[in-house]
Design a protein around this motif. Sequence first.
Motif, PDB file in Angstrom:
ATOM      1  N   PHE A 183     146.061  27.966 151.292  1.00  0.00           N
ATOM      2  CA  PHE A 183     146.264  27.875 150.058  1.00  0.00           C
ATOM      3  C   PHE A 183     145.688  28.957 149.155  1.00  0.00           C
ATOM      4  CE2 PHE A 183     147.583  23.001 149.833  1.00  0.00           C
ATOM      5  CZ  PHE A 183     148.296  22.769 150.902  1.00  0.00           C
ATOM      6  N   LEU A 184     144.369  28.641 149.289  1.00  0.00           N
ATOM      7  CA  LEU A 184     143.353  30.223 148.754  1.00  0.00           C
ATOM      8  C   LEU A 184     144.009  31.448 149.268  1.00  0.00           C
ATOM      9  CD1 LEU A 184     140.314  28.259 147.958  1.00  0.00           C
ATOM     10  CD2 LEU A 184     141.604  28.525 146.100  1.00  0.00           C
ATOM     11  N   LEU A 185     143.656  31.167 150.986  1.00  0.00           N
ATOM     12  CA  LEU A 185     143.672  32.373 151.198  1.00  0.00           C
ATOM     13  C   LEU A 185     145.596  33.144 150.968  1.00  0.00           C
ATOM     14  CD1 LEU A 185     141.848  31.849 154.416  1.00  0.00           C
ATOM     15  CD2 LEU A 185     142.135  34.666 153.606  1.00  0.00           C
ATOM     16  N   ASN A 186     146.154  32.240 151.252  1.00  0.00           N
ATOM     17  CA  ASN A 186     148.003  32.794 150.911  1.00  0.00           C
ATOM     18  C   ASN A 186     147.685  33.026 149.569  1.00  0.00           C
ATOM     19  OD1 ASN A 186     149.493  32.166 152.592  1.00  0.00           O
ATOM     20  ND2 ASN A 186     149.351  29.895 153.297  1.00  0.00           N
ATOM     21  N   ALA A 231     148.933  37.440 148.927  1.00  0.00           N
ATOM     22  CA  ALA A 231     150.596  37.517 148.330  1.00  0.00           C
ATOM     23  C   ALA A 231     150.601  38.584 148.005  1.00  0.00           C
ATOM     24  CB  ALA A 231     150.599  36.357 147.077  1.00  0.00           C
ATOM     25  N   PRO A 232     151.954  39.346 148.441  1.00  0.00           N
ATOM     26  CA  PRO A 232     152.785  38.593 148.914  1.00  0.00           C
ATOM     27  C   PRO A 232     152.773  38.696 150.697  1.00  0.00           C
ATOM     28  CG  PRO A 232     152.585  41.624 148.619  1.00  0.00           C
ATOM     29  CD  PRO A 232     152.081  41.265 148.084  1.00  0.00           C
ATOM     30  N   ALA A 233     151.902  39.065 151.325  1.00  0.00           N
ATOM     31  CA  ALA A 233     152.095  39.029 152.548  1.00  0.00           C
ATOM     32  C   ALA A 233     151.442  37.235 152.252  1.00  0.00           C
ATOM     33  CB  ALA A 233     150.342  39.890 152.869  1.00  0.00           C
ATOM     34  N   SER A 234     151.533  36.682 154.012  1.00  0.00           N
ATOM     35  CA  SER A 234     151.173  35.916 154.195  1.00  0.00           C
ATOM     36  C   SER A 234     150.179  35.345 155.292  1.00  0.00           C
ATOM     37  CB  SER A 234     152.255  34.992 154.466  1.00  0.00           C
ATOM     38  OG  SER A 234     152.729  36.171 155.936  1.00  0.00           O
ATOM     39  N   ALA A 260     149.571  34.809 157.047  1.00  0.00           N
ATOM     40  CA  ALA A 260     149.696  35.063 159.135  1.00  0.00           C
ATOM     41  C   ALA A 260     149.785  36.005 159.704  1.00  0.00           C
ATOM     42  CB  ALA A 260     151.197  33.575 159.491  1.00  0.00           C
ATOM     43  N   GLN A 261     150.453  36.979 158.233  1.00  0.00           N
ATOM     44  CA  GLN A 261     150.841  38.469 158.472  1.00  0.00           C
ATOM     45  C   GLN A 261     149.551  38.963 158.235  1.00  0.00           C
ATOM     46  OE1 GLN A 261     153.326  39.007 154.767  1.00  0.00           O
ATOM     47  NE2 GLN A 261     155.110  38.973 156.113  1.00  0.00           N
ATOM     48  N   ALA A 262     148.540  37.959 157.536  1.00  0.00           N
ATOM     49  CA  ALA A 262     146.506  39.320 157.439  1.00  0.00           C
ATOM     50  C   ALA A 262     146.358  38.666 158.500  1.00  0.00           C
ATOM     51  CB  ALA A 262     146.820  38.381 156.385  1.00  0.00           C
ATOM     52  N   LEU A 263     146.648  37.931 159.252  1.00  0.00           N
ATOM     53  CA  LEU A 263     145.931  37.502 160.732  1.00  0.00           C
ATOM     54  C   LEU A 263     146.321  37.976 162.335  1.00  0.00           C
ATOM     55  CD1 LEU A 263     145.877  32.981 160.337  1.00  0.00           C
ATOM     56  CD2 LEU A 263     143.558  34.929 160.601  1.00  0.00           C
ATOM     57  N   ALA A 264     147.138  38.392 161.457  1.00  0.00           N
ATOM     58  CA  ALA A 264     148.464  40.479 162.695  1.00  0.00           C
ATOM     59  C   ALA A 264     147.728  41.287 162.113  1.00  0.00           C
ATOM     60  CB  ALA A 264     149.399  39.281 162.904  1.00  0.00           C
ATOM     61  N   ASP A 265     147.963  41.162 161.212  1.00  0.00           N
ATOM     62  CA  ASP A 265     147.529  42.445 160.536  1.00  0.00           C
ATOM     63  C   ASP A 265     146.118  43.174 159.254  1.00  0.00           C
ATOM     64  OD1 ASP A 265     147.202  45.483 159.524  1.00  0.00           O
ATOM     65  OD2 ASP A 265     149.043  45.394 159.091  1.00  0.00           O
ATOM     66  N   PRO A 266     144.803  42.662 160.137  1.00  0.00           N
ATOM     67  CA  PRO A 266     143.733  42.767 159.411  1.00  0.00           C
ATOM     68  C   PRO A 266     143.649  44.016 157.832  1.00  0.00           C
ATOM     69  CG  PRO A 266     143.362  42.694 161.389  1.00  0.00           C
ATOM     70  CD  PRO A 266     144.285  43.080 161.536  1.00  0.00           C
ATOM     71  N   ALA A 267     144.567  44.792 158.285  1.00  0.00           N
ATOM     72  CA  ALA A 267     144.650  46.448 156.812  1.00  0.00           C
ATOM     73  C   ALA A 267     144.833  45.271 156.002  1.00  0.00           C
ATOM     74  CB  ALA A 267     145.158  46.980 157.271  1.00  0.00           C
ATOM     75  N   LEU A 268     145.947  44.052 156.072  1.00  0.00           N
ATOM     76  CA  LEU A 268     146.472  44.015 154.929  1.00  0.00           C
ATOM     77  C   LEU A 268     145.717  42.901 154.107  1.00  0.00           C
ATOM     78  CD1 LEU A 268     149.909  42.088 156.562  1.00  0.00           C
ATOM     79  CD2 LEU A 268     150.037  43.695 154.773  1.00  0.00           C
ATOM     80  N   PHE A 269     144.323  42.984 154.160  1.00  0.00           N
ATOM     81  CA  PHE A 269     142.945  41.979 153.988  1.00  0.00           C
ATOM     82  C   PHE A 269     142.332  43.013 153.404  1.00  0.00           C
ATOM     83  CE2 PHE A 269     139.843  39.034 153.830  1.00  0.00           C
ATOM     84  CZ  PHE A 269     139.563  38.439 152.912  1.00  0.00           C
ATOM     85  N   SER A 270     142.388  42.705 151.918  1.00  0.00           N
ATOM     86  CA  SER A 270     141.752  44.322 151.406  1.00  0.00           C
ATOM     87  C   SER A 270     140.412  43.581 150.538  1.00  0.00           C
ATOM     88  CB  SER A 270     142.614  44.644 150.237  1.00  0.00           C
ATOM     89  OG  SER A 270     142.680  44.150 149.620  1.00  0.00           O
ATOM     90  N   TRP A 271     139.350  44.809 150.901  1.00  0.00           N
ATOM     91  CA  TRP A 271     138.253  44.229 149.654  1.00  0.00           C
ATOM     92  C   TRP A 271     138.491  43.625 149.087  1.00  0.00           C
ATOM     93  CZ3 TRP A 271     133.354  42.932 150.876  1.00  0.00           C
ATOM     94  CH2 TRP A 271     131.933  42.780 149.322  1.00  0.00           C
ATOM     95  N   GLN A 272     139.312  43.587 148.161  1.00  0.00           N
ATOM     96  CA  GLN A 272     139.665  43.689 146.848  1.00  0.00           C
ATOM     97  C   GLN A 272     140.159  42.194 146.754  1.00  0.00           C
ATOM     98  OE1 GLN A 272     141.844  46.131 144.772  1.00  0.00           O
ATOM     99  NE2 GLN A 272     141.879  44.313 142.546  1.00  0.00           N
ATOM    100  N   GLN A 273     140.793  41.229 147.670  1.00  0.00           N
ATOM    101  CA  GLN A 273     141.541  40.207 147.876  1.00  0.00           C
ATOM    102  C   GLN A 273     139.834  39.531 148.168  1.00  0.00           C
ATOM    103  OE1 GLN A 273     144.746  41.603 150.699  1.00  0.00           O
ATOM    104  NE2 GLN A 273     146.129  40.905 149.244  1.00  0.00           N
ATOM    105  N   ALA A 274     139.592  40.160 149.380  1.00  0.00           N
ATOM    106  CA  ALA A 274     138.332  39.157 149.232  1.00  0.00           C
ATOM    107  C   ALA A 274     136.771  38.995 148.512  1.00  0.00           C
ATOM    108  CB  ALA A 274     137.493  40.394 150.596  1.00  0.00           C
ATOM    109  N   GLU A 275     137.170  39.627 147.524  1.00  0.00           N
ATOM    110  CA  GLU A 275     136.732  39.323 146.147  1.00  0.00           C
ATOM    111  C   GLU A 275     137.236  38.931 145.614  1.00  0.00           C
ATOM    112  OE1 GLU A 275     133.837  41.978 144.163  1.00  0.00           O
ATOM    113  OE2 GLU A 275     133.441  40.446 143.003  1.00  0.00           O
ATOM    114  N   ARG A 276     138.439  38.578 145.280  1.00  0.00           N
ATOM    115  CA  ARG A 276     139.591  37.016 144.580  1.00  0.00           C
ATOM    116  C   ARG A 276     139.183  36.078 145.074  1.00  0.00           C
ATOM    117  NH1 ARG A 276     142.296  36.282 140.622  1.00  0.00           N
ATOM    118  NH2 ARG A 276     144.414  35.359 141.341  1.00  0.00           N
TER     119      ARG A 276
END
Length: 315
Positions: A59-62, A66-69, A71-87
């Motif tokens: 839940f927290l990761l989704n 968002a708006p990526a899921s 599942a999408q981010a696991l397939a495409d690491p570029a969808l996970f940003s540093w900013q999202q990691a901090e959040r």
Amino acid sequence: MARGPFDTLVDAARFGFDAADHKPLLEAWQALSLADIRSDLAERLIAAGIDEGGDEARFLLNHVLAPASLAQALADPALFSWQQAERLAALSWRRLQRVPLSQVLGSQPFWTLDLAVTADVLTPRADTETLVEAVLSEAGVDAARLVDLGTGSGAILLALLSERPGWNGLGVDLSDSALIVASGNAERCGLANRARFLQGRWGAGLADASADILVSNPPYIVADVLAGLAPEVRDHEPALALDGGADGLDAYREIIRDLPRLLVPGGLFALEIGYDQGAAVSALAQASGLVGIAVKADLAGHDRVVIGRRSGGDR
Ligand code: GLN
């Protein structure tokens, strides 16, 4: 790209904790893949006593992706940003302190609605949908004045208004900060034109016969039991919404005594109760001269609602 200290401070102020608190989490995740962060977070949540840690990590990761899921981010690491990691670290840190997930995410689904939730209101529970269902099946569709005593997030009031376009609602709460959440939720659900809010103690500020339908989910936990509840409830939800006094029935005594005055003749009431309070609350309603009293069970088969009417009227 690393975020500057300014962003971190903004997050910290928003969440009410020191920016340093979630730093160790972020550092632990720095060299990990998203899949490994997911398992690490799940393990930490479970170690903190949260049994559904695996689901909550998802839940927290989704939420942060968002708006990526996920599942999408696991397939495409570029969808996970540093900013999202901090959040993610900031939100996870709060959840690891056993802040309810609803308060961490800032919202909670109830009925067909998505309601804003803060520490000023009880998180809407699925059990409370039993009360909404009971009222919808007992009440007609005609124009009605609905009153919700102790409205909190506005969950019951807004769920009912969303199903009955001819009804108008009044939500009463002792807590001003709860009323801010409730009126925000009325806007959020597009129901503000039919929902009003009033600060006050149960029905004390209301005129005689001001409700065609009256609902309430008052505090009903026995004061002694409260201390043994999960930390999410005990430490992070408002005691005002939970503490029912020495025998858990204080609020019912006050509300039920006033019901014959507040309801129109034939008017309907529905009160949420604890699983073992059906007999006691029904007896209070009977003693107050109310009629047609029945106890309804929730999906788990536990008594959850006492429903009845003021005598008179055409039904
Ligand atoms: N059902 C809630 C709980 O068990 C209590 C709600 C209430 O006191 N009204 O946490």
